[in-house]
Scaffold this motif. Structure first.
Motif, PDB file in Angstrom:
ATOM      1  N   ALA A 186     -20.426 -45.858 -44.935  1.00 54.52           N
ATOM      2  CA  ALA A 186     -19.311 -46.454 -43.675  1.00 54.52           C
ATOM      3  C   ALA A 186     -18.452 -47.627 -44.374  1.00 54.52           C
ATOM      4  N   SER A 187     -18.726 -48.081 -45.465  1.00 52.90           N
ATOM      5  CA  SER A 187     -17.864 -49.186 -46.047  1.00 52.90           C
ATOM      6  C   SER A 187     -17.999 -49.160 -47.462  1.00 52.90           C
ATOM      7  N   THR A 188     -17.329 -49.927 -48.166  1.00 54.58           N
ATOM      8  CA  THR A 188     -16.873 -49.641 -49.588  1.00 54.58           C
ATOM      9  C   THR A 188     -17.871 -50.400 -50.460  1.00 54.58           C
ATOM     10  N   ALA A 189     -18.690 -51.244 -49.922  1.00 54.57           N
ATOM     11  CA  ALA A 189     -19.501 -52.320 -50.600  1.00 54.57           C
ATOM     12  C   ALA A 189     -20.478 -51.474 -51.657  1.00 54.57           C
ATOM     13  N   SER A 190     -21.145 -50.433 -51.353  1.00 50.29           N
ATOM     14  CA  SER A 190     -22.063 -49.713 -52.230  1.00 50.29           C
ATOM     15  C   SER A 190     -21.239 -48.850 -53.490  1.00 50.29           C
ATOM     16  N   LEU A 191     -19.999 -48.288 -53.030  1.00 48.45           N
ATOM     17  CA  LEU A 191     -19.274 -47.790 -54.070  1.00 48.45           C
ATOM     18  C   LEU A 191     -18.524 -49.008 -55.050  1.00 48.45           C
ATOM     19  N   ASN A 192     -18.424 -50.122 -54.507  1.00 45.17           N
ATOM     20  CA  ASN A 192     -17.740 -51.039 -55.261  1.00 45.17           C
ATOM     21  C   ASN A 192     -18.979 -51.254 -56.294  1.00 45.17           C
ATOM     22  N   LYS A 193     -20.079 -51.666 -55.827  1.00 45.39           N
ATOM     23  CA  LYS A 193     -21.363 -52.039 -56.668  1.00 45.39           C
ATOM     24  C   LYS A 193     -21.555 -51.031 -57.530  1.00 45.39           C
ATOM     25  N   ILE A 194     -21.371 -49.827 -57.437  1.00 46.56           N
ATOM     26  CA  ILE A 194     -21.629 -48.998 -58.520  1.00 46.56           C
ATOM     27  C   ILE A 194     -20.602 -49.178 -59.905  1.00 46.56           C
ATOM     28  N   ILE A 195     -19.576 -49.275 -59.304  1.00 50.48           N
ATOM     29  CA  ILE A 195     -18.577 -49.650 -60.496  1.00 50.48           C
ATOM     30  C   ILE A 195     -18.866 -50.798 -61.493  1.00 50.48           C
ATOM     31  N   ARG A 196     -18.848 -52.112 -60.644  1.00 50.64           N
ATOM     32  CA  ARG A 196     -19.270 -53.325 -61.049  1.00 50.64           C
ATOM     33  C   ARG A 196     -20.631 -53.212 -61.927  1.00 50.64           C
ATOM     34  N   ASN A 197     -21.472 -52.573 -61.491  1.00 50.05           N
ATOM     35  CA  ASN A 197     -22.757 -52.449 -62.382  1.00 50.05           C
ATOM     36  C   ASN A 197     -22.603 -51.708 -63.520  1.00 50.05           C
ATOM     37  N   ALA A 198     -21.738 -50.738 -63.405  1.00 47.97           N
ATOM     38  CA  ALA A 198     -21.443 -49.643 -64.739  1.00 47.97           C
ATOM     39  C   ALA A 198     -20.881 -50.551 -65.920  1.00 47.97           C
ATOM     40  N   PHE A 199     -20.397 -51.749 -65.547  1.00 41.90           N
ATOM     41  CA  PHE A 199     -19.710 -52.533 -66.889  1.00 41.90           C
ATOM     42  C   PHE A 199     -20.726 -53.819 -67.015  1.00 41.90           C
ATOM     43  N   SER A 200     -21.352 -54.239 -65.651  1.00 45.94           N
ATOM     44  CA  SER A 200     -22.215 -55.515 -66.076  1.00 45.94           C
ATOM     45  C   SER A 200     -23.458 -55.184 -66.845  1.00 45.94           C
ATOM     46  N   ARG A 201     -23.992 -53.867 -66.590  1.00 47.15           N
ATOM     47  CA  ARG A 201     -25.192 -53.550 -67.515  1.00 47.15           C
ATOM     48  C   ARG A 201     -24.855 -53.505 -69.134  1.00 47.15           C
ATOM     49  N   LEU A 202     -23.570 -53.490 -69.509  1.00 45.42           N
ATOM     50  CA  LEU A 202     -23.423 -53.538 -70.799  1.00 45.42           C
ATOM     51  C   LEU A 202     -22.635 -54.605 -71.369  1.00 45.42           C
ATOM     52  N   GLY A 203     -22.959 -55.935 -70.200  1.00 49.64           N
ATOM     53  CA  GLY A 203     -22.549 -57.116 -70.688  1.00 49.64           C
ATOM     54  C   GLY A 203     -21.015 -57.631 -70.477  1.00 49.64           C
TER      55      GLY A 203
END
Length: 340
Positions: A260-277
């Protein structure tokens, strides 16, 4: 907490109707207006708008400049303060012409909500937008696991954003029928997809690494052939949560509806980068990555125009202003080449 004022609420409803019918604003936009006005009401203890005085506007500006963001705890950005003041000023300008308010305050009184020049200049200054390089995006993508349905979806989402540069608000509302893999085409029909300014957008997949297309094509095939998803089902469905024996609430796979919102989809992409520092790049930053690829790839003005249209920009200038701002120093460097 002070109780909301009934008369104020009626006037705000009238104003929302005015914005919807005369300016065509949608609910998302009017919600921002109401949030700004609510901040002002809170600063006055919900005094009626008929009691408005310029000192309230002056005090409100001071409070905004001292306010902290509820999530980060940091001071509100200059852009946020400026936008809030502009929304409230516009409301009181409208209010000054309404029956029952003309004798209480004037159009010029609403001008006291105007930001000072220094802060307004800072708020509107063009800043460089952080974005992932193509190698950084590729590294983050390749590191994403794909063992479960949810992980497959997350990796396909990353691939899709690199292929299309679509805005995440639109992506959240996409259905399988909007994608034509044979033509490598995405049809964003504004009647069904939450596009910016309700524009129809046609996007043909950008010429990025083949791994992105392979991943996304496999995802679509999985939805159609293994999950038996139909044309009306979500392209990126939300997780299905339920009770699992012995485990309580757990992830049970995928629903057929999107988020219903974009928050979860945004988090998926942000985490894809942050998990690699790496920095937490957002889905929207992919648009700059892709546009700069076009600047390097396209050889004619017609090609760069088509590339810009692929991002949903009607005018080429929009792409350049958004994703390729040029400082005085950069201008100097570019022009020096012609003298060497």
């Amino acid at each position: 907490m002070a109780k909301r004022n009934a008369q104020n609420e009626r006037m705000k409803r009238d104003y929302v109707l005015f914005l919807e019918e005369t300016e065509g604003l949608d609910e998302k936009s009017t919600d921002k207006v109401l949030a700004a006005i609510l901040k002002f009401e809170e600063s006055t203890g919900f005094k009626p708008f008929t009691k408005f005085h310029i000192e309230q506007a002056v005090q409100f500006k001071k409070e905004l400049n001292r306010a902290k963001h509820p999530r980060t705890g940091k001071a509100l950005s200059h852009a946020t303060v400026d936008a809030t003041l502009a929304l409230v000023r516009k409301y009181f300008t409208w209010l000054s012409g309404r029956n029952g308010f003309r004798s209480k305050f004037t159009y010029s009184d609403a001008a006291y909500f105007k930001n000072n020049r220094k802060n307004a200049r800072i708020a509107h200054a063009q800043r460089d937008v952080p974005y992932p390089s193509l190698p950084a995006a590729s590294r983050a993508f390749e590191a994403l696991p794909s063992d479960t349905e949810v992980q497959m979806r997350d990796k396909a989402l990353f691939a899709f954003l690199m292929l299309t540069g679509a805005r995440i608000g639109a992506v959240a509302t996409l259905k399988l029928k909007h994608v034509n893999l044979t033509e490598c085409h995405l049809r964003q029909d504004a009647r069904e997809v939450a596009t910016k300014n309700a524009k129809d957008i046609d996007t043909w997949f950008f010429p990025v690494a083949s791994a992105y297309l392979d991943c996304f094509a496999a995802w679509v095939a999985y939805l159609r052939e293994d999950k038996f998803f139909g044309q009306e089902d979500a392209l990126f469905p939300k997780a299905l949560v339920g009770v699992k024996d012995g485990e309580g609430f757990a992830n049970l796979g995928l629903a057929r509806e999107g988020y219903a919102s974009t928050a979860s989809l945004n988090k998926i992409i942000r985490n894809a980068f942050s998990r690699l520092g790496m920095p937490e790049y957002t889905p929207h930053s992919f648009r700059k990555t892709l546009f700069l690829l076009g600047v390097e790839t396209c050889e004619t003005l017609e090609e760069i125009k088509a590339w810009s249209m692929n991002l949903g920009h009607e005018h080429l200038s929009t792409s350049y202003q958004s994703y390729l701002p040029m400082s005085r120093e950069r201008q100097r460097e570019v022009l020096k080449r012609f003298r060497s």
